[in-house]
Structures are given as C-alpha cells and as structure tokens.
Design an enzyme around this catalytic site. Structure first.
Site, PDB file in Angstrom:
ATOM      1  N   SER A 136       0.837  -1.195   0.000  1.00  0.00           N
ATOM      2  CA  SER A 136       0.000   0.000   0.000  1.00  0.00           C
ATOM      3  C   SER A 136       0.880   1.257   0.000  1.00  0.00           C
ATOM      4  CB  SER A 136      -0.941  -0.042   1.204  1.00  0.00           C
ATOM      5  OG  SER A 136      -1.940   0.938   1.124  1.00  0.00           O
ATOM      6  N   ARG A 159     -11.856   6.149  10.392  1.00  0.00           N
ATOM      7  CA  ARG A 159     -11.432   4.753  10.346  1.00  0.00           C
ATOM      8  C   ARG A 159     -12.500   3.872   9.716  1.00  0.00           C
ATOM      9  NH1 ARG A 159      -7.473   1.353   9.445  1.00  0.00           N
ATOM     10  NH2 ARG A 159      -7.541  -0.546  10.699  1.00  0.00           N
ATOM     11  N   ASP A 189      -8.875  -6.323  -4.818  1.00  0.00           N
ATOM     12  CA  ASP A 189      -8.471  -5.043  -4.240  1.00  0.00           C
ATOM     13  C   ASP A 189      -8.979  -3.923  -5.143  1.00  0.00           C
ATOM     14  OD1 ASP A 189      -7.252  -2.795  -3.182  1.00  0.00           O
ATOM     15  OD2 ASP A 189      -5.206  -3.588  -3.291  1.00  0.00           O
ATOM     16  N   HIS A 227      -8.142  -5.114  -0.317  1.00  0.00           N
ATOM     17  CA  HIS A 227      -6.838  -4.472  -0.115  1.00  0.00           C
ATOM     18  C   HIS A 227      -6.091  -5.075   1.067  1.00  0.00           C
ATOM     19  CE1 HIS A 227      -3.828  -1.395  -0.566  1.00  0.00           C
ATOM     20  NE2 HIS A 227      -4.031  -0.924   0.642  1.00  0.00           N
ATOM     21  N   ASP A 228      -6.805  -5.510   2.082  1.00  0.00           N
ATOM     22  CA  ASP A 228      -6.178  -6.089   3.269  1.00  0.00           C
ATOM     23  C   ASP A 228      -5.450  -7.399   2.988  1.00  0.00           C
ATOM     24  OD1 ASP A 228      -6.611  -4.180   5.149  1.00  0.00           O
ATOM     25  OD2 ASP A 228      -8.210  -5.222   6.217  1.00  0.00           O
TER      26      ASP A 228
END
Length: 397
Positions: free
Chosen positions: A163, A233, A337, A370-371
């Site tokens: 990232s 968040r 992602d 994405h994680d």
C-alpha cells in the site's frame, strides 16, 4: 550501538520473540519537499535478525497509513502487541530473519515514537499540532536513507512495502537507485485515483469538523476528536475489504435474531443504535482506532498519500519517472483489491518493462480486498518466499 538482533529468544516457532524499539536522533536539518526543513528529530525503529559482516543482507520494511516500526514479534512493553506483518517476517517465514537483517521504521509525522505533531515544537514549547511541516513519501525516503547511514548500511538487499509502503519502495528505486537491489511493491499504485483522494478527503472532513478538533490544537484542551477519528477509520476500513468478504463475514445479519424480536411495532422503529453486525464491527474498529491514533497524524499521512505522483514531474509519463531505477522488482496485486486495483500495479510493471527492467509480477486471486497484503493467502506467501530465496542467493554469493 549494536547491530545485532534486538529480539530475545523466540517465544514460538517462526517468531522473532520479544522485541524492543530503538531510537535514532538526527541533529542536521532535513530539507522537505515543502521547502522547509526539520532538525533535531527522532526516528524509532526495530530490527530483527543479524546484519552480516558485509552489511549486504539488510531489508527495509516501509509501513502503511496506520502501522508503525513494530513489524514483527512481541512488543517488550505490551505482550498483546504483535507486529503488523508478523506472519511475513521471522525465522523460516517468507522474509527469513535467519537470512536477513530486517528493519522496521516509523516515519516522520507518525504517532508511534518518531517526531510528529504530538511532539513539542522547539519554537513554542507546545505540541506542533497543525504546525508540523507537510511531509511526502519522498521526504520519508530521504529520512530512511539517513537511518540507513546511521546503521552503517550503504545498500539494502531489498526495500519492501504494501500500500503506502509500496509507494515508498517505488520512491527508493528512483531517489537512491544505487542503494537497493530489489524493490518489493505490494498492493500499491503509482498515484491515487480521484476516487481514492475523495475517500481520504471525506475521512479528513470527519476529523476536522469534530467539535473537539479545535483547529488541530486539541492537545491544549486535553481532548481528542474521537468521533471524527472513528468515522475516518470506518470509511477507510470499508475500502480495505472486498464486498465478498463483507458478505461472508457479516452478510445482512442483525445483532438480534428474528426469534429475539417480539414482533411488536417498537422492534421496527427507526433507531440510532446498532442494528446490523457490519455496523457493530465498523464501530468497534473506529472506537479502537480513536484510542491509539493521532488525528493530526491522520491528516498528515493521508495528504502524503494524495501527493504521491512521481510521474507529475515528467508530464505524467511514468516510464520517464521510473527510468532512474536500477534494481529488480517484485510487484504483486490482488484481484479483489478495488482500492489499489491490479490495473494500477500493471501500470508500474509496464513502465518498468518499457525501461527494460527486471520485473516479476504476480496478480493473486484472493478474496480479501486491499487487506490481502497483510493476510496469509497461501499463493501470496509462496511467491514472496520464493522471491526472497532468490534475493538470499544473491546476497550469499
């Protein structure tokens, strides 16, 4: 100063064990991209493994938005704190600390020990707050290069990051082309899309409009813009997960089952309380984040994300931007992602191939969004392991 393993004996197979952070202080001013300089700053870091006699087996790990120098092992001051990439780094793991000397560094402007907005501004004696200078990915790389000098490392075997960390690895390849052998760029991008910048702006507005923000000087009032941080968040977390993962984990499950509902009209009245499991999860993530992350740091780092665009100085030509790179590359993306899609990684790969650079590219079919770069997808782990075995073979020659 010792360059040996800061870790105590491993607590479990594959663990670097209990680790303590170190701090490097730099007196000489660091010129920043904004035109100002910062002097007398600290960088906090951790190391794992042993630096070989030739100082050729060092690997730098660059962190993403809300991570830190604590990359692997168990924090000495908090037994519950496991390094954010502990599954990747350690004895026998893909980045094998039996072979490599691994460095995790906390960037300038962060809130985990390196100099940032929470630190006292020498000119006022009060926390920098919103007066902390704007920093960019390139500024972080220049600061990391100074840390490498401090540790006696002239050249990294690899610089690695996912990232935002992958952006730093890209910048290393062009700013210090002679100082790294490999750039490992995972789930990253050559620049943010307009949509990504938009997500960051909505998150920033949540913080800035929180009544407890006080123009960034909330330290003076002894408060935290908690609600703003929580919403920021939550917004970010939504973008890190794929729709499939959300559906699998939470679906449309209610906090109360239909069996628990009385069927009375009151059960179906509009409520501000949590109704769905996904709402509960996001609120939990937001509340946890607001307890450990600094609001000014969030604003600062998301802006660094927005500003990163090495091709901007070359009229948008990424081929020219990456032309100075001399190292070999491993670039990986994940099919689900949508924050940093495979298309963006392919742009990096194509520019490097046009420059006739050595590139290994993997597009990994993983469901996690994405994680995924933080998780244990078997194919992903095998590919990284294989690539670092190649690096280890080069280092041992």
């Amino acid at each position: 100063m010792s360059l040996g393993n800061h870790a105590q004996p491993a607590q479990a197979a594959g663990s670097v064990g209990v680790v303590s952070a170190s701090k490097a202080h730099f007196v000489e001013p660091l010129a920043l991209s904004s035109g100002v300089s910062i002097a007398n700053y600290d960088l906090v870091y951790e190391t794992y493994g042993q630096l070989n006699a030739q100082h050729t087996n060092a690997v730098l790990i660059c962190h993403a938005l809300n991570a830190s120098h604590h990359v692997a092992g168990i924090a000495a001051d908090d037994p519950k704190s496991i390094g954010w990439w502990d599954n990747m780094i350690g004895p026998g793991k893909p980045v094998d600390t039996n072979r490599f000397f691994v460095i995790g560094v906390n960037n300038l402007g962060s809130c985990f020990g390196s100099t940032g907005p929470m630190f006292a501004n020498p000119s006022t004696g009060k926390p920098y707050g919103p007066d902390f200078p704007v920093v960019t990915v390139e500024d972080w790389v220049h600061a990391q290069a100074r840390l490498a000098d401090h540790l006696g490392i002239k050249r990294f075997a690899a610089v690695m990051g996912g990232s935002l960390g992958g952006m730093q690895a890209q910048a290393w390849s062009t700013l210090y082309p002679e100082r790294l052998g490999h750039a490992v760029v995972i789930a990253s991008t050559p620049k943010l899309s307009a949509q990504n910048i938009a997500f960051n702006e909505v998150a920033r507005r949540a913080i800035i409009t929180d009544p407890e923000f006080h123009g960034g000087r909330f330290y003076d009032f002894g408060v935290v813009p908690k609600r703003g941080l929580e919403v920021a968040r939550m917004i970010g977390h939504i973008t890190y997960l794929s729709d499939d993962v959300m559906a699998e984990r939470f679906g449309r499950a209610l906090k109360r089952s239909h069996a628990e509902q009385s069927g009375a009209a009151d059960d179906f009245k509009f409520t501000f309380d949590v109704e769905f499991e996904i709402e509960s999860y996001l609120r939990y993530q937001g509340e946890k984040f607001s307890r450990y992350f600094d609001a000014n740091t969030y604003l600062l780092i998301t802006r660094a994300l927005d500003y990163f665009d090495p091709a901007a100085a070359f009229e948008g030509d990424l081929v020219k931007a990456l032309a100075p790179a001399q190292c070999k590359f491993f670039v990986a993306s994940f099919t689900t992602d949508w924050r940093f899609s495979p298309q963006r990684s392919r742009e990096i790969v194509q520019a490097l191939l046009t420059n006739r650079r050595d590139v290994t590219y993997a597009e990994i079919n993983a469901p996690h969004g994405h994680d995924a770069f933080l998780l244990d997808d078997p194919q992903y782990m095998r590919l990284v392991r294989s690539y670092f075995e190649r690096i280890a073979a080069e280092v041992s020659r």
